[in-house]
Design a protein around this motif. Sequence first.
Motif, mmCIF file in Angstrom:
data_model
loop_
_atom_site.group_PDB
_atom_site.id
_atom_site.type_symbol
_atom_site.label_atom_id
_atom_site.label_comp_id
_atom_site.label_asym_id
_atom_site.label_seq_id
_atom_site.Cartn_x
_atom_site.Cartn_y
_atom_site.Cartn_z
ATOM 1 N N ASN A 40 -18.483 -13.091 -10.633
ATOM 2 C CA ASN A 40 -18.094 -11.792 -10.613
ATOM 3 C C ASN A 40 -17.284 -11.306 -12.117
ATOM 4 O O ASN A 40 -17.109 -12.447 -13.140
ATOM 5 C CB ASN A 40 -16.530 -12.582 -10.233
ATOM 6 N N ASP A 345 -10.295 -10.344 -0.954
ATOM 7 C CA ASP A 345 -10.699 -10.085 -2.576
ATOM 8 C C ASP A 345 -11.004 -8.674 -2.629
ATOM 9 O O ASP A 345 -10.679 -7.728 -1.628
ATOM 10 C CB ASP A 345 -11.794 -10.160 -3.326
ATOM 11 N N GLN A 346 -11.634 -7.250 -3.555
ATOM 12 C CA GLN A 346 -12.145 -5.683 -4.163
ATOM 13 C C GLN A 346 -12.486 -5.082 -2.831
ATOM 14 O O GLN A 346 -12.232 -4.402 -1.975
ATOM 15 C CB GLN A 346 -12.376 -5.374 -5.357
ATOM 16 N N SER A 350 -11.575 -2.980 0.206
ATOM 17 C CA SER A 350 -12.502 -1.968 0.341
ATOM 18 C C SER A 350 -12.108 -1.897 1.585
ATOM 19 O O SER A 350 -12.405 -0.303 2.518
ATOM 20 C CB SER A 350 -12.434 -2.203 -0.064
ATOM 21 N N ASN A 382 0.260 -7.810 -4.392
ATOM 22 C CA ASN A 382 -0.532 -6.841 -3.566
ATOM 23 C C ASN A 382 0.219 -5.879 -2.272
ATOM 24 O O ASN A 382 -0.841 -5.214 -2.048
ATOM 25 C CB ASN A 382 -1.949 -7.386 -3.239
ATOM 26 N N ARG A 385 -0.079 -1.666 -2.023
ATOM 27 C CA ARG A 385 -1.647 -1.844 -2.798
ATOM 28 C C ARG A 385 -2.106 -1.974 -1.602
ATOM 29 O O ARG A 385 -3.097 -0.950 -0.557
ATOM 30 C CB ARG A 385 -2.877 -3.034 -3.947
#
Length: 484
Positions: A40, A345-346, A350, A382, A385
């Motif tokens: 990462n 995590d991203q 996603s 968060n 988002r």
Amino acid sequence: MQIFEMLIEWVSLHWVTISVILHFSLSLVTSLHVLLFKENERTSLAWIGLVIFSPFVGSLFYWLFGINRIKRLAQKKHPQILKEDFRCQEKPIQFHKLPKKWHSAIISGFTIHPVNHVSNNTVEPLINGDIAYPAMIQSIHSAKRYIVLSSYIFDYDSLGRLFVDALAKAHQRGVIVNVLLDGIGIGYSWHKSDRALNKMGVKTARYLPVVSFTSIRFINLRNHRKILCIDGDVAYIGGMNLTKNNVVKFSVHPIDDVQFKVTGPVIDQISQVFKEDWFFATGELIEFPSYHSVTSEQTNEQSVIARVIQDGPDENHNRIRWTLINALVCAQHSVKIMTPYFIPDQILMSSLHAAALRGVCIEIIVPQHSNIPFVDWVMEANFSRIIEHGIQIYKNKRPFDHSKIVLIDDIWSFIGSSNWDARSLEFNFEINLECYDEVLNTKLTDMFTLKKHNSIAVVADEINGLPIYKKIRNNLFRLFSPYL
């Protein structure tokens, strides 16, 4: 003696230069290790910054918390010759007459984790320790040949003593008993549980003990699995530790949770995970009884198609994360997530947003207050988002809810010990069951709906209305979310 005094005097005169050279050398070696072994980019940059700008302390933290040495160690201690038949990739992938839309998920899932789904299982949710613990203790009392138990926390309280007594009585009547406790988790009871078991002749082992004379240990790598298997006939897995706080009716600080009672051939996969963990901790290869079907007739209760997904900072790294991503791709109608800690995590975030953009209804339940305040702050940071594209988050008003389930559409269920955070998905050894069954999915959906009725929805106005000091605090701690 004179040489020693001269050396001391020289060091006292040049200690600044010596410190700078040592810091530069240690920082260089540590930074090179970060560049070579960290995948990462953001965490790599953070580690390098910490190493450079925190002389010695940054490097110490990295070597203690930042290295996954178990990955190499597991390759050495888990040679493939020890793997059981169900891991053999030569076996054809079986679809078990599941809906065709899930066939691609099964194919890719087998590539992620080469273990076949098996049919004719039962998976029964046991809500809270009020129901789960009596069932587990009764199964221990009924054991005839072998008991294996793995737990992160095994408190030596009124509940823990009931388990100690049941395991000791099983040992006294000739049942082989193996108890595996995490090296950090056992500290919650000040090591009283394993000492009490050893005193009564029950064999115990510690997984990655903090103090070891054979190798360096890293306290950030923990065995978070909860496994109880008895005679190859019944197993229990889930997220429930052994503590009286899970007995909600009588607890001062109650913890809601769910454990699962499992029967059927998938027990062999569960017990195999314990066998590998026991071998890693002790070097001893145990022979646990295999599952034997008592009848060839399949009932509606034995309709669950399931397989074990094990994960950890070893050769099984990232298998739970990829299993979740794989299932989210197949979601068409709904995704329901219940977890005590939601800091994805991203990539996972996603995947959830991509599903929401396709029109999938995504609902997430987290505790209103968990047992770790700064994790609550990160989750709160968060929220804005997460709720993009229509994802709904609910905060459960009950006392701390430790339940962990994922439900997709009306057939797929994911249950076990893992949370939706970096600690669980990166550093912990976890075990989950991937299940296909409409009846089980319906039961868990009903449980999810009941908890949602006791929850409050997170709305944009609430997030935007937070005082500025809370926003700063939350986002500051969010920077450390990869390490929580």
